[in-house]
Design an enzyme around this catalytic site. Sequence first.
Site, mmCIF file in Angstrom:
data_model
loop_
_atom_site.group_PDB
_atom_site.id
_atom_site.type_symbol
_atom_site.label_atom_id
_atom_site.label_comp_id
_atom_site.label_asym_id
_atom_site.label_seq_id
_atom_site.Cartn_x
_atom_site.Cartn_y
_atom_site.Cartn_z
ATOM 1 N N GLY A 30 -40.527 46.861 -35.489
ATOM 2 C CA GLY A 30 -39.069 46.864 -35.399
ATOM 3 C C GLY A 30 -38.565 48.103 -34.670
ATOM 4 N N GLU A 75 -51.096 60.545 -42.324
ATOM 5 C CA GLU A 75 -50.525 60.638 -43.671
ATOM 6 C C GLU A 75 -49.199 61.377 -43.622
ATOM 7 O OE1 GLU A 75 -52.035 61.043 -47.754
ATOM 8 O OE2 GLU A 75 -53.797 61.752 -46.635
ATOM 9 N N LYS A 85 -26.540 46.373 -33.164
ATOM 10 C CA LYS A 85 -27.253 47.384 -33.970
ATOM 11 C C LYS A 85 -27.591 48.594 -33.099
ATOM 12 C CE LYS A 85 -31.264 48.621 -36.725
ATOM 13 N NZ LYS A 85 -32.587 48.333 -37.277
ATOM 14 N N LYS A 124 -46.267 52.523 -35.752
ATOM 15 C CA LYS A 124 -46.912 51.217 -35.884
ATOM 16 C C LYS A 124 -45.912 50.192 -36.387
ATOM 17 C CE LYS A 124 -51.618 52.940 -36.446
ATOM 18 N NZ LYS A 124 -52.854 52.934 -37.246
ATOM 19 N N ASP A 167 -39.110 59.501 -37.829
ATOM 20 C CA ASP A 167 -39.202 59.312 -39.268
ATOM 21 C C ASP A 167 -37.800 59.007 -39.758
ATOM 22 O OD1 ASP A 167 -41.354 59.302 -41.316
ATOM 23 O OD2 ASP A 167 -39.853 60.473 -42.387
HETATM 24 O O1 CZF Z 1 -33.096 48.438 -42.459
HETATM 25 C C1 CZF Z 1 -33.583 49.344 -41.823
HETATM 26 N N1 CZF Z 1 -33.170 49.548 -40.544
HETATM 27 C C2 CZF Z 1 -33.575 50.565 -39.794
HETATM 28 O O2 CZF Z 1 -33.164 50.719 -38.634
HETATM 29 C C3 CZF Z 1 -34.508 51.452 -40.406
HETATM 30 N N2 CZF Z 1 -35.095 52.555 -39.993
HETATM 31 C C4 CZF Z 1 -35.899 52.957 -40.989
HETATM 32 N N3 CZF Z 1 -35.830 52.116 -42.038
HETATM 33 C C5 CZF Z 1 -36.566 52.170 -43.302
HETATM 34 O O3 CZF Z 1 -37.255 53.391 -43.375
HETATM 35 C C6 CZF Z 1 -38.658 53.192 -43.199
HETATM 36 C C7 CZF Z 1 -39.163 54.199 -42.202
HETATM 37 O O4 CZF Z 1 -40.317 54.862 -42.667
HETATM 38 P P1 CZF Z 1 -41.180 55.604 -41.562
HETATM 39 O O5 CZF Z 1 -40.273 56.419 -40.709
HETATM 40 O O6 CZF Z 1 -42.324 56.255 -42.178
HETATM 41 O O7 CZF Z 1 -41.664 54.395 -40.632
HETATM 42 P P2 CZF Z 1 -42.800 53.309 -40.860
HETATM 43 O O8 CZF Z 1 -43.778 53.764 -41.896
HETATM 44 O O9 CZF Z 1 -42.147 51.984 -41.072
HETATM 45 O O10 CZF Z 1 -43.504 53.301 -39.416
HETATM 46 P P3 CZF Z 1 -44.176 54.570 -38.641
HETATM 47 O O11 CZF Z 1 -43.225 54.910 -37.542
HETATM 48 O O12 CZF Z 1 -44.329 55.695 -39.629
HETATM 49 O O13 CZF Z 1 -45.481 54.058 -38.120
HETATM 50 C C8 CZF Z 1 -38.807 51.782 -42.641
HETATM 51 O O14 CZF Z 1 -40.064 51.209 -42.929
HETATM 52 C C9 CZF Z 1 -37.637 51.084 -43.308
HETATM 53 O O15 CZF Z 1 -37.968 50.775 -44.635
HETATM 54 C C10 CZF Z 1 -34.961 51.180 -41.706
HETATM 55 N N4 CZF Z 1 -34.520 50.125 -42.396
HETATM 56 MG MG MG Z 2 -44.395 55.714 -41.804
#
Ligand code: CZF
Ligand code: MG
Length: 200
Positions: free
Chosen positions: A12, A42, A177, A9, A71
């Site tokens: 980015g 979760e 990037k 969700k 993740d």
């Molecule tokens: O500056 C960043 N550039 C990146 O390229 C990047 N990739 C991951 N992140 C960080 O790590 C979390 C992932 O957590 P995450 O894998 O649980 O994803 P999310 O909760 O945002 O979305 P979902 O895929 O779970 O729905 C994200 O929210 C970011 O804070 C990044 N930060």
């Molecule tokens: Mg997440």
Amino acid sequence: MNEIIIATKNAGKANEFKTFFSRYSINAISLPELSQEIADIEETGTTFAENAALKAEQIAEWLQKPVLADDSGLVIDALDGRPGIFSARYAGEPKNDQTNIDKVLHELDGIDMPDRTAHFVCVLAVAIPGDATIFKTGFCEGIINTEQAGVNGFGYDSVFIPDGYTQTMAELSSDEKNRISHRRKAMDQLETWVQTYAAN
Ligand SMILES: O=c1[nH]c(=O)c2ncn([C@@H]3O[C@H](COP(=O)(O)OP(=O)(O)OP(=O)(O)O)[C@@H](O)[C@H]3O)c2[nH]1
Ligand SMILES: [Mg+2]
């Protein structure tokens, strides 16, 4: 056109996957684009791989289609690896990139540049109903700047200076990037699977 569901969700991430898959003429569809509402999964795992598998396998089961989940997170050496798997919600609920950045910069206060080393991690899980889940990992090494710069990307991009650069990830173009990121490195590992998927 072939399609793949991306179990995210995060807009980015979704945009980056759309770019990666477009070169195979595969349409990457994120969860908010589906006609049915998909409940939040979760993330109760203790590793990136466990959380990626939870997201991919649950949604593949619901949709009975191949699903890719990502993740990912930021691992900062001086913070003993934090925020790590808690990157999205480091400053608490609801998840907010700016408060997460503020917390990281505050915790690194007084730590000099050479000791601000960090890396991004991306674990991809591809769940295919009836098959074993496939995992691929990518890393991007760098350093945490003392202040924010740039508006591109998402998450911690505005404080992360990749190795070999003087600008933050958020000051680089999306093309740049997408050439060097942890997500790109993990996608490169998945190339053989994607080529086979694209051909079917
Ligand atoms: O500056 C960043 N550039 C990146 O390229 C990047 N990739 C991951 N992140 C960080 O790590 C979390 C992932 O957590 P995450 O894998 O649980 O994803 P999310 O909760 O945002 O979305 P979902 O895929 O779970 O729905 C994200 O929210 C970011 O804070 C990044 N930060
Ligand atoms: Mg997440």
